[in-house]
Design a protein around this motif. Structure first.
Motif, PDB file in Angstrom:
ATOM      1  N   MET A 103       0.972  -1.232  -0.108  1.00  0.00           N
ATOM      2  CA  MET A 103       0.065   0.038  -0.099  1.00  0.00           C
ATOM      3  C   MET A 103       0.884   1.387   0.071  1.00  0.00           C
ATOM      4  O   MET A 103       0.723   2.264  -0.828  1.00  0.00           O
ATOM      5  CB  MET A 103      -0.881   0.079   1.184  1.00  0.00           C
ATOM      6  N   ILE A 104       1.750   1.378   1.190  1.00  0.00           N
ATOM      7  CA  ILE A 104       2.538   2.428   1.177  1.00  0.00           C
ATOM      8  C   ILE A 104       3.480   2.427  -0.211  1.00  0.00           C
ATOM      9  O   ILE A 104       3.652   3.734  -0.577  1.00  0.00           O
ATOM     10  CB  ILE A 104       3.485   2.442   2.285  1.00  0.00           C
ATOM     11  N   GLU A 105       4.098   1.501  -0.729  1.00  0.00           N
ATOM     12  CA  GLU A 105       4.967   1.385  -1.982  1.00  0.00           C
ATOM     13  C   GLU A 105       4.131   2.288  -3.068  1.00  0.00           C
ATOM     14  O   GLU A 105       4.600   3.233  -3.711  1.00  0.00           O
ATOM     15  CB  GLU A 105       5.463  -0.027  -2.309  1.00  0.00           C
ATOM     16  N   GLU A 106       2.954   1.720  -3.061  1.00  0.00           N
ATOM     17  CA  GLU A 106       2.080   2.331  -4.115  1.00  0.00           C
ATOM     18  C   GLU A 106       1.947   3.754  -4.263  1.00  0.00           C
ATOM     19  O   GLU A 106       1.883   4.318  -5.173  1.00  0.00           O
ATOM     20  CB  GLU A 106       1.017   1.637  -4.294  1.00  0.00           C
ATOM     21  N   PHE A 107       1.605   3.961  -2.887  1.00  0.00           N
ATOM     22  CA  PHE A 107       1.460   5.647  -2.504  1.00  0.00           C
ATOM     23  C   PHE A 107       2.673   6.386  -2.901  1.00  0.00           C
ATOM     24  O   PHE A 107       2.462   7.301  -3.477  1.00  0.00           O
ATOM     25  CB  PHE A 107       1.172   5.737  -1.127  1.00  0.00           C
ATOM     26  N   GLU A 108       3.728   5.790  -2.623  1.00  0.00           N
ATOM     27  CA  GLU A 108       5.117   6.548  -2.934  1.00  0.00           C
ATOM     28  C   GLU A 108       5.224   6.819  -4.396  1.00  0.00           C
ATOM     29  O   GLU A 108       5.658   8.127  -4.834  1.00  0.00           O
ATOM     30  CB  GLU A 108       6.263   5.701  -2.242  1.00  0.00           C
ATOM     31  N   THR A 109       4.651   5.738  -5.312  1.00  0.00           N
ATOM     32  CA  THR A 109       5.001   6.058  -6.691  1.00  0.00           C
ATOM     33  C   THR A 109       3.941   7.148  -7.129  1.00  0.00           C
ATOM     34  O   THR A 109       4.308   8.270  -7.515  1.00  0.00           O
ATOM     35  CB  THR A 109       4.590   4.879  -7.416  1.00  0.00           C
ATOM     36  N   LEU A 110       2.772   7.099  -6.481  1.00  0.00           N
ATOM     37  CA  LEU A 110       1.727   8.508  -6.963  1.00  0.00           C
ATOM     38  C   LEU A 110       2.244   9.774  -6.392  1.00  0.00           C
ATOM     39  O   LEU A 110       2.325  10.747  -6.965  1.00  0.00           O
ATOM     40  CB  LEU A 110       0.440   8.050  -6.076  1.00  0.00           C
ATOM     41  N   ALA A 111       2.965   9.796  -5.319  1.00  0.00           N
ATOM     42  CA  ALA A 111       3.298  11.013  -4.437  1.00  0.00           C
ATOM     43  C   ALA A 111       4.451  11.537  -5.338  1.00  0.00           C
ATOM     44  O   ALA A 111       4.518  12.757  -5.072  1.00  0.00           O
ATOM     45  CB  ALA A 111       4.043  10.529  -3.213  1.00  0.00           C
ATOM     46  N   ALA A 112       5.196  10.990  -5.953  1.00  0.00           N
ATOM     47  CA  ALA A 112       6.443  11.497  -6.981  1.00  0.00           C
ATOM     48  C   ALA A 112       5.589  12.532  -7.886  1.00  0.00           C
ATOM     49  O   ALA A 112       6.408  13.414  -8.180  1.00  0.00           O
ATOM     50  CB  ALA A 112       7.073  10.338  -7.609  1.00  0.00           C
ATOM     51  N   THR A 113       4.382  12.612  -8.429  1.00  0.00           N
ATOM     52  CA  THR A 113       3.989  13.352  -9.330  1.00  0.00           C
ATOM     53  C   THR A 113       2.872  14.424  -8.653  1.00  0.00           C
ATOM     54  O   THR A 113       2.519  15.345  -9.054  1.00  0.00           O
ATOM     55  CB  THR A 113       3.159  12.515 -10.396  1.00  0.00           C
ATOM     56  N   GLY A 114       2.285  14.000  -7.584  1.00  0.00           N
ATOM     57  CA  GLY A 114       1.258  15.047  -6.861  1.00  0.00           C
ATOM     58  C   GLY A 114       1.836  16.008  -6.150  1.00  0.00           C
ATOM     59  O   GLY A 114       3.068  16.358  -6.247  1.00  0.00           O
ATOM     60  N   PRO A 115       1.127  16.558  -5.148  1.00  0.00           N
ATOM     61  CA  PRO A 115       1.453  17.574  -4.408  1.00  0.00           C
ATOM     62  C   PRO A 115       2.585  17.115  -3.463  1.00  0.00           C
ATOM     63  O   PRO A 115       2.789  15.923  -2.957  1.00  0.00           O
ATOM     64  CB  PRO A 115       0.186  18.135  -3.578  1.00  0.00           C
ATOM     65  N   GLY A 167      -7.430  -0.688   4.743  1.00  0.00           N
ATOM     66  CA  GLY A 167      -7.987  -0.235   3.473  1.00  0.00           C
ATOM     67  C   GLY A 167      -8.250   1.304   3.543  1.00  0.00           C
ATOM     68  O   GLY A 167      -8.281   2.131   2.557  1.00  0.00           O
ATOM     69  N   GLN A 168      -8.830   1.508   4.764  1.00  0.00           N
ATOM     70  CA  GLN A 168      -9.340   3.087   4.687  1.00  0.00           C
ATOM     71  C   GLN A 168      -8.071   3.813   4.706  1.00  0.00           C
ATOM     72  O   GLN A 168      -8.233   5.027   4.129  1.00  0.00           O
ATOM     73  CB  GLN A 168     -10.098   3.186   6.190  1.00  0.00           C
ATOM     74  N   LYS A 169      -7.001   3.728   5.325  1.00  0.00           N
ATOM     75  CA  LYS A 169      -5.811   4.374   5.366  1.00  0.00           C
ATOM     76  C   LYS A 169      -5.310   4.519   3.813  1.00  0.00           C
ATOM     77  O   LYS A 169      -4.762   5.609   3.388  1.00  0.00           O
ATOM     78  CB  LYS A 169      -4.752   3.624   6.464  1.00  0.00           C
ATOM     79  N   GLY A 170      -5.083   3.407   3.201  1.00  0.00           N
ATOM     80  CA  GLY A 170      -4.668   3.525   1.849  1.00  0.00           C
ATOM     81  C   GLY A 170      -5.507   4.509   1.029  1.00  0.00           C
ATOM     82  O   GLY A 170      -5.018   4.897   0.299  1.00  0.00           O
ATOM     83  N   LYS A 171      -6.786   4.313   1.374  1.00  0.00           N
ATOM     84  CA  LYS A 171      -7.838   5.311   0.252  1.00  0.00           C
ATOM     85  C   LYS A 171      -7.500   6.588   0.697  1.00  0.00           C
ATOM     86  O   LYS A 171      -7.536   7.499  -0.144  1.00  0.00           O
ATOM     87  CB  LYS A 171      -9.289   4.723   0.831  1.00  0.00           C
ATOM     88  N   ILE A 172      -7.484   6.911   2.044  1.00  0.00           N
ATOM     89  CA  ILE A 172      -7.000   8.269   2.434  1.00  0.00           C
ATOM     90  C   ILE A 172      -5.819   8.851   1.773  1.00  0.00           C
ATOM     91  O   ILE A 172      -5.783   9.767   0.977  1.00  0.00           O
ATOM     92  CB  ILE A 172      -6.947   8.431   3.720  1.00  0.00           C
ATOM     93  N   LEU A 173      -4.887   8.078   1.708  1.00  0.00           N
ATOM     94  CA  LEU A 173      -3.434   7.989   1.284  1.00  0.00           C
ATOM     95  C   LEU A 173      -3.391   8.561  -0.343  1.00  0.00           C
ATOM     96  O   LEU A 173      -2.946   9.487  -0.682  1.00  0.00           O
ATOM     97  CB  LEU A 173      -2.416   7.257   1.443  1.00  0.00           C
ATOM     98  N   ARG A 174      -4.202   7.670  -1.050  1.00  0.00           N
ATOM     99  CA  ARG A 174      -4.379   7.742  -2.467  1.00  0.00           C
ATOM    100  C   ARG A 174      -4.979   8.904  -2.946  1.00  0.00           C
ATOM    101  O   ARG A 174      -4.610   9.559  -3.820  1.00  0.00           O
ATOM    102  CB  ARG A 174      -5.082   6.470  -2.835  1.00  0.00           C
ATOM    103  N   HIS A 175      -6.137   9.256  -2.182  1.00  0.00           N
ATOM    104  CA  HIS A 175      -6.704  10.466  -2.515  1.00  0.00           C
ATOM    105  C   HIS A 175      -6.026  11.800  -2.088  1.00  0.00           C
ATOM    106  O   HIS A 175      -6.301  12.835  -3.005  1.00  0.00           O
ATOM    107  CB  HIS A 175      -8.109  10.448  -1.681  1.00  0.00           C
TER     108      HIS A 175
END
Lengths: 176, 312
Positions: free
Chosen positions: B1-13, B111-119
Motif C-alpha cells: 500500500m505504502i509503496e504504491e502510494f510513494e509512486t503516486l506521491a512523486a507526481t502529486g502535491p 484499507g481506509q488508510k490506503g484510500k485516504i493516502l491515495r486521495h
C-alpha cells in the motif's frame, strides 16, 4: 603512540577528517555535554550504559586525534624530541610538587632519562598533552576530569608513589 | 500500500506530515500558520486535519464546524476527498476537516488508510500539510512515513523530547521492517543478534553495520531503507539561547544513534501573540505580521516551498 585517528573518530566528534585543533576541542566539549546525563537533547534516547559507551567513544576519539601528528609537532620545544625534551638529567632537588606539579613531573621524567614520546607510547596519552601538563598550560588542556586521569597515568608511568595526590594537586592548581 | 502510494506521491502535491509524539506542543497551531503563510505567497495549500478524534484546525482558521469531513469520505457519503475540501477565509488555502469523525475513525483500518493516502496524493494542490494526532500509533507512524517529509514538533521540555525519541525509534523500526527481501533481512538480523554481545549492538546504526558484515545484501537493504528516513524537526516555544541549540543537538545525536539525518527546519520563539491569535481564531501570520513567531514560521514556510527541496 596512541594510534592514528580513524574515520570513525572524526565521526564520533561530528567533524570532517583533518579539522583543526580548535575545532576538535570545541567539538569534543560539545559532544561531551550532548551526552551528559543532564542533557535535554539526548534525554531518554540512550540507556545509561549506552551513554557511557558513547562518552568513552568520544573520549577515545579525542585522544587519538589530539595525541597524533600534526598537533604534537606544533608544540615547539616541549613536543619535540630534539630539544629540551631530551635534555640532560636534572641536578639538584625536585621542585615542590604543590607549587609546581608540572615541573615536578618533568624533573622526574628527565631524571629517569625518558622522553615525552616514550611515555606517550606507554600510556597512550598524546605527547602534546603531556607537554602541556608539564608546562601547566591549563588553558590548552582538556576538561579537568580528563586531565586528572592523564596526570595520574603520567605519574604512575614515572613510578611516583604520590601519583593520586599529585593528580589532585594538579587539578587544584588548574581550576583554582 | 505504502509503496504504491510513494509512486503516486512523486507526481502529486508535496506532502508534509506534522507529528511528534506529544500532545500540546503546538502541532496544529504550527500546521495552520505554515499553511496560511504559504498560501499568502500564492501557493495552493490543502490542510488535512488528520488528528482523527481530536481535530480542531477549523477553529484555528476561524471557520464554523465544516458540514462535510473525513468521516463522510470514509463512509462513502462523498466519493472523492476533493469533495471534502472546504475553502477557508484565506485565499489559496483549503481545509479537509477531521472534525466530528466517528469514534472508530480514530483508528482507520488498512484499507481506509490506503484510500485516504491515495486521495491525498491526487489532490489538485501544490502542497498538502497533514496535521497528525499525538502518539506513536501505527496509523500516525504510517502517515508520517509516507509524507515527503515527516516533521516532528518538540518543545524544550524533557517530556516532549522523551516522546519525540520514542516516536523516532518507533518510526525508524517500522521503516526498517519494510526492507526487502523481508525473509533474508530477518534471517541476517537473527544471526547478528545471536552472535553479538550487547555491547556491540548499542544503537540501530550498530545493528545495520553488523548485518552488513554477515549479509551485505541484507545490510544494503537496511541502509537503503534507513536512508529514506529523513524526518525534520521544528523546535517550538524556545525561550533561552540554550533552546536555540536543541534542534541542532537532537540532529547530532540522531545521526550518532540512528545514522539518520534529522534536519532542524526552524526554532520558533515563545510568543504571547500566538496565544492571543488562537483565541481570536485566526493564524498569527494573518494578524501579527511583526511577531517573532510569525517571522520564524515564514522562514520555515520558505524552506518547505523551495524548489530545491527534493525527496531525500
Amino acid at each position: 603512540m596512541t594510534g592514528r585517528p580513524r574515520r570513525k573518530d572524526w565521526e564520533a566528534l561530528g567533524l570532517e577528517p583533518g579539522a583543526d585543533l580548535a575545532l576538535v576541542k570545541r567539538a569534543h566539549r560539545h559532544r561531551r555535554s550532548l551526552y551528559d546525563k543532564g542533557s535535554l537533547a539526548t534525554y531518554t534516547l540512550l540507556e545509561d550504559d549506552e551513554r557511557t559507551t558513547m562518552l568513552s567513544r568520544i573520549d577515545t576519539a579525542y585522544r587519538r586525534i589530539v595525541g597524533t601528528e600534526p598537533f604534537g609537532s606544533r608544540l615547539g620545544p616541549f613536543g619535540d624530541e630534539s630539544t629540551s625534551d631530551r635534555s640532560e638529567a636534572p641536578t639538584g632537588p625536585p621542585p615542590d610538587s604543590h607549587q609546581e606539579p608540572g615541573a615536578y613531573l618533568r624533573h622526574h621524567r628527565l631524571s629517569q632519562g625518558l622522553t615525552l614520546q616514550q611515555i606517550a607510547a606507554e600510556i597512550r596519552v598524546g605527547a602534546a598533552i603531556l607537554a602541556q601538563i608539564e608546562n601547566e598550560e591549563f588553558e590548552d588542556l582538556p576538561a579537568p576530569v580528563f586531565v586528572r586521569g592523564f596526570v595520574l597515568q603520567l605519574a604512575r608511568a614515572l613510578r611516583l608513589s604520590d601519583a593520586e595526590e599529585l593528580a589532585g594537586q594538579f587539578l587544584v592548581k588548574m581550576v583554582g | 500500500m505504502i509503496e504504491e502510494f510513494e509512486t503516486l506521491a512523486a507526481t502529486g502535491p508535496r506532502i508534509w506530515a506534522i507529528g511528534g509524539g506529544k500532545g500540546g506542543v503546538g502541532k496544529s497551531v504550527i500546521a495552520a500558520n505554515l499553511a496560511a503563510s504559504m498560501a499568502r505567497t500564492g501557493i495552493r495549500v490543502v490542510l488535512v486535519d488528520a488528528d482523527l478524534g481530536g481535530a480542531n484546525l477549523h477553529t484555528l482558521l476561524g471557520m464554523p464546524t465544516p458540514r462535510i469531513n473525513l468521516s463522510d469520505f470514509i463512509a462513502r457519503r462523498v466519493t472523492s476527498l476533493a469533495d471534502v475540501m472546504a475553502p477557508t477565509p484565506i485565499e489559496n488555502l483549503w481545509l479537509v476537516s477531521g472534525a466530528h469523525a466517528l469514534l472508530e475513525m480514530a483508528n482507520p483500518n488498512f484499507g481506509q488508510k490506503g484510500k485516504i493516502l491515495r486521495h491525498i496524493s491526487a489532490l489538485d494542490a501544490d502542497h498538502v500539510i497533514l496535521d497528525l494526532g499525538a502518539g506513536s500509533a501505527f496509523n500516525v507512524l504510517d502517515f508520517f512515513l509516507v509524507a515527503r517529509r515527516g516533521i516532528l514538533v518538540v518543545v524544550p521540555e524533557a517530556t516532549s523530547v522523551e516522546n519525540a525519541h520514542h516516536f523516532l525509534k518507533a518510526a525508524f523500526f517500522r521503516k526498517l521492517k519494510r526492507a526487502q527481501p523481508r525473509r533474508q533481512v530477518r534471517a541476517a538480523i537473527g544471526q547478528v543478534m545471536a552472535n553479538a554481545s550487547q555491547r556491540d549492538l548499542r544503537t540501530p546504526r550498530d545493528l545495520i553495520s553488523k548485518v552488513m558484515a554477515v549479509d551485505p545484501d541484507a545490510g544494503a537493504a537496511l541502509v537503503a531503507e534507513a536512508s529514506t528516513f529523513n524526518p525534520s524537526l521544528i523546535v517550538n516555544r524556545a525561550e533561552h539561547a540554550e533552546h536555540q541549540r536543541l534542534g541542532e543537538d537532537m540532529g547530532a545525536a540522531c545521526r550518532d544513534y540512528f545514522g539518520i539525518r534529522l534536519e532542524c527546519l526552524g526554532t520558533l520563539p515563545t510568543d504571547r501573540l500566538v496565544v492571543r491569535s488562537v483565541s481570536q481564531r485566526s493564524p498569527a501570520t494573518e494578524l501579527y505580521t511583526q511577531s517573532p513567531f510569525v517571522a520564524a514560521v515564514r522562514g520555515v514556510a520558505e524552506r518547505l516551498a523551495s524548489p530545491q527541496w527534493r525527496i531525500a
